[in-house]
Design a protein around this motif. Sequence first.
Motif, PDB file in Angstrom:
ATOM      1  N   ARG A  99      -4.699   3.568 -13.460  1.00  0.00           N
ATOM      2  CA  ARG A  99      -3.551   4.453 -13.688  1.00  0.00           C
ATOM      3  C   ARG A  99      -2.243   3.840 -13.183  1.00  0.00           C
ATOM      4  O   ARG A  99      -1.366   4.532 -12.678  1.00  0.00           O
TER       5      ARG A  99
ATOM      6  N   TRP B  77      -2.449  -5.215  -4.045  1.00  0.00           N
ATOM      7  CA  TRP B  77      -2.124  -4.369  -5.198  1.00  0.00           C
ATOM      8  C   TRP B  77      -3.399  -3.867  -5.871  1.00  0.00           C
ATOM      9  O   TRP B  77      -3.512  -2.678  -6.198  1.00  0.00           O
ATOM     10  N   LYS B  78      -4.345  -4.743  -6.061  1.00  0.00           N
ATOM     11  CA  LYS B  78      -5.570  -4.366  -6.772  1.00  0.00           C
ATOM     12  C   LYS B  78      -6.385  -3.327  -6.019  1.00  0.00           C
ATOM     13  O   LYS B  78      -7.205  -2.621  -6.615  1.00  0.00           O
ATOM     14  N   ASN B  79      -6.154  -3.202  -4.702  1.00  0.00           N
ATOM     15  CA  ASN B  79      -6.877  -2.211  -3.907  1.00  0.00           C
ATOM     16  C   ASN B  79      -6.210  -0.838  -3.889  1.00  0.00           C
ATOM     17  O   ASN B  79      -6.762   0.108  -3.312  1.00  0.00           O
ATOM     18  N   LEU B  80      -5.027  -0.703  -4.505  1.00  0.00           N
ATOM     19  CA  LEU B  80      -4.394   0.615  -4.579  1.00  0.00           C
ATOM     20  C   LEU B  80      -5.289   1.560  -5.392  1.00  0.00           C
ATOM     21  O   LEU B  80      -5.876   1.169  -6.400  1.00  0.00           O
ATOM     22  N   SER B  81      -5.351   2.817  -4.964  1.00  0.00           N
ATOM     23  CA  SER B  81      -6.250   3.757  -5.631  1.00  0.00           C
ATOM     24  C   SER B  81      -5.883   3.957  -7.095  1.00  0.00           C
ATOM     25  O   SER B  81      -6.765   4.049  -7.967  1.00  0.00           O
ATOM     26  N   ALA B  82      -4.571   4.010  -7.404  1.00  0.00           N
ATOM     27  CA  ALA B  82      -4.151   4.198  -8.789  1.00  0.00           C
ATOM     28  C   ALA B  82      -4.529   2.987  -9.639  1.00  0.00           C
ATOM     29  O   ALA B  82      -4.924   3.128 -10.804  1.00  0.00           O
TER      30      ALA B  82
ATOM     31  N   ARG C 176      -7.073   0.861  -9.018  1.00  0.00           N
ATOM     32  CA  ARG C 176      -8.537   0.870  -9.189  1.00  0.00           C
ATOM     33  C   ARG C 176      -8.963   1.879 -10.249  1.00  0.00           C
ATOM     34  O   ARG C 176      -9.943   1.661 -10.970  1.00  0.00           O
ATOM     35  N   ALA C 177      -8.194   2.973 -10.368  1.00  0.00           N
ATOM     36  CA  ALA C 177      -8.532   4.006 -11.350  1.00  0.00           C
ATOM     37  C   ALA C 177      -7.948   3.726 -12.727  1.00  0.00           C
ATOM     38  O   ALA C 177      -8.138   4.522 -13.658  1.00  0.00           O
TER      39      ALA C 177
ATOM     40  N   ASP D 214      -0.976   8.977  -7.440  1.00  0.00           N
ATOM     41  CA  ASP D 214      -1.981   9.310  -8.447  1.00  0.00           C
ATOM     42  C   ASP D 214      -1.789   8.448  -9.691  1.00  0.00           C
ATOM     43  O   ASP D 214      -2.757   8.020 -10.324  1.00  0.00           O
TER      44      ASP D 214
ATOM     45  N   ALA E  15       0.823  -1.209   0.000  1.00  0.00           N
ATOM     46  CA  ALA E  15       0.000   0.000   0.000  1.00  0.00           C
ATOM     47  C   ALA E  15       0.861   1.265   0.000  1.00  0.00           C
ATOM     48  O   ALA E  15       0.406   2.334  -0.438  1.00  0.00           O
TER      49      ALA E  15
ATOM     50  N   ASP F  69       1.423   3.485  -3.371  1.00  0.00           N
ATOM     51  CA  ASP F  69       0.314   4.136  -4.067  1.00  0.00           C
ATOM     52  C   ASP F  69       0.658   5.572  -4.454  1.00  0.00           C
ATOM     53  O   ASP F  69       1.552   6.204  -3.879  1.00  0.00           O
TER      54      ASP F  69
END
Length: 317
Positions: free
Chosen positions: A285, A275-280, A282-283, A251, A246, A249
């Motif tokens: 990016r 890894w799949k739960n990182l905000s980038a 999920r977006a 942008d 985590a 992470d």
Amino acid sequence: MRRRLTTLLAVAALGAGLTGCTSSDPVVGEGAAGSETRTIAHAMGSTEVPAQPKRVVVLDTDKIDTALSLGVVPVGAAQTGEVAGWPSYFGADQVDGITPVGLLAEPDLEAITALRPDLILGSRFRQEKFYDELSAIAPTVFTERVGITWKENFLLDGTALGREQEAKDLLAAYEKRARDLGSTLGDAAARKISIVRFRPTEIRVYGPDSFSGLVLGDVGLGRPERQLLADKEDKRFDKVSPERIAEVDGDIIFVTAFGEKAAAEQARVTGGSLWKNLSAVRAGRAYVVADETWMTGIGVTAAGKILDDLERYVPAA
């Protein structure tokens, strides 16, 4: 294996000269046979080199990039060990004919001697213990460090290659392109760009003093707080465990892998839920980019390839 070549090196030493020059500017003189030479100050002292070397051996990845960027095809080059072959971001015709001469940390002195070089470019950081033997083979110029000083190294090696002005022009063009790219991004510093590298036995995040971190800095892009490495003396990189993924992470995340074993680890970690739960992620990016440009290239052409990726993946304002 390190090979001792006492007889061969003693003969080759007749062609290598060291002077007491303390300036980094080249001093032009005449060699024993009347050929023009230049005295180059570098990390190990100063060395008299041919004004226009024809048979160059390079012992680090940045020096492959530098030589090819300046139109000089080395006769020999050391390899990383994890990745065989030459940088694919140069065309096959540009690297054709380069002979492997051992590894970065263990150059093959016998193979180098056989190539009859008139200039060897290396790094004190990697090959200091080989300097005397290399200098006995051919005039040898060492830069001090790798990565953080990549621009200074490029200019020094360019001068040793007799391409000083070309090196200055290429570096200036790269820096202008980086500034121009940053100007299209609005508040570039507000974009927090994460750099993650998988190696065979560890995961790294890269800081502001790494090669790719410096390129991002030239563009004016921001970094996640974790990757500023504010509490670290060495601001090139830091390690992250898979359980603490985590922390990588941002942008936007740029991901590389160094060799096949690292790529397997990358697949394992990036296939997991953390890894799949990182905000980038999920977006959408998180982008896989070339390790040979973002990490090992460490030269002006590799830096340009990083700018290509930034133009592609970082949206303009």
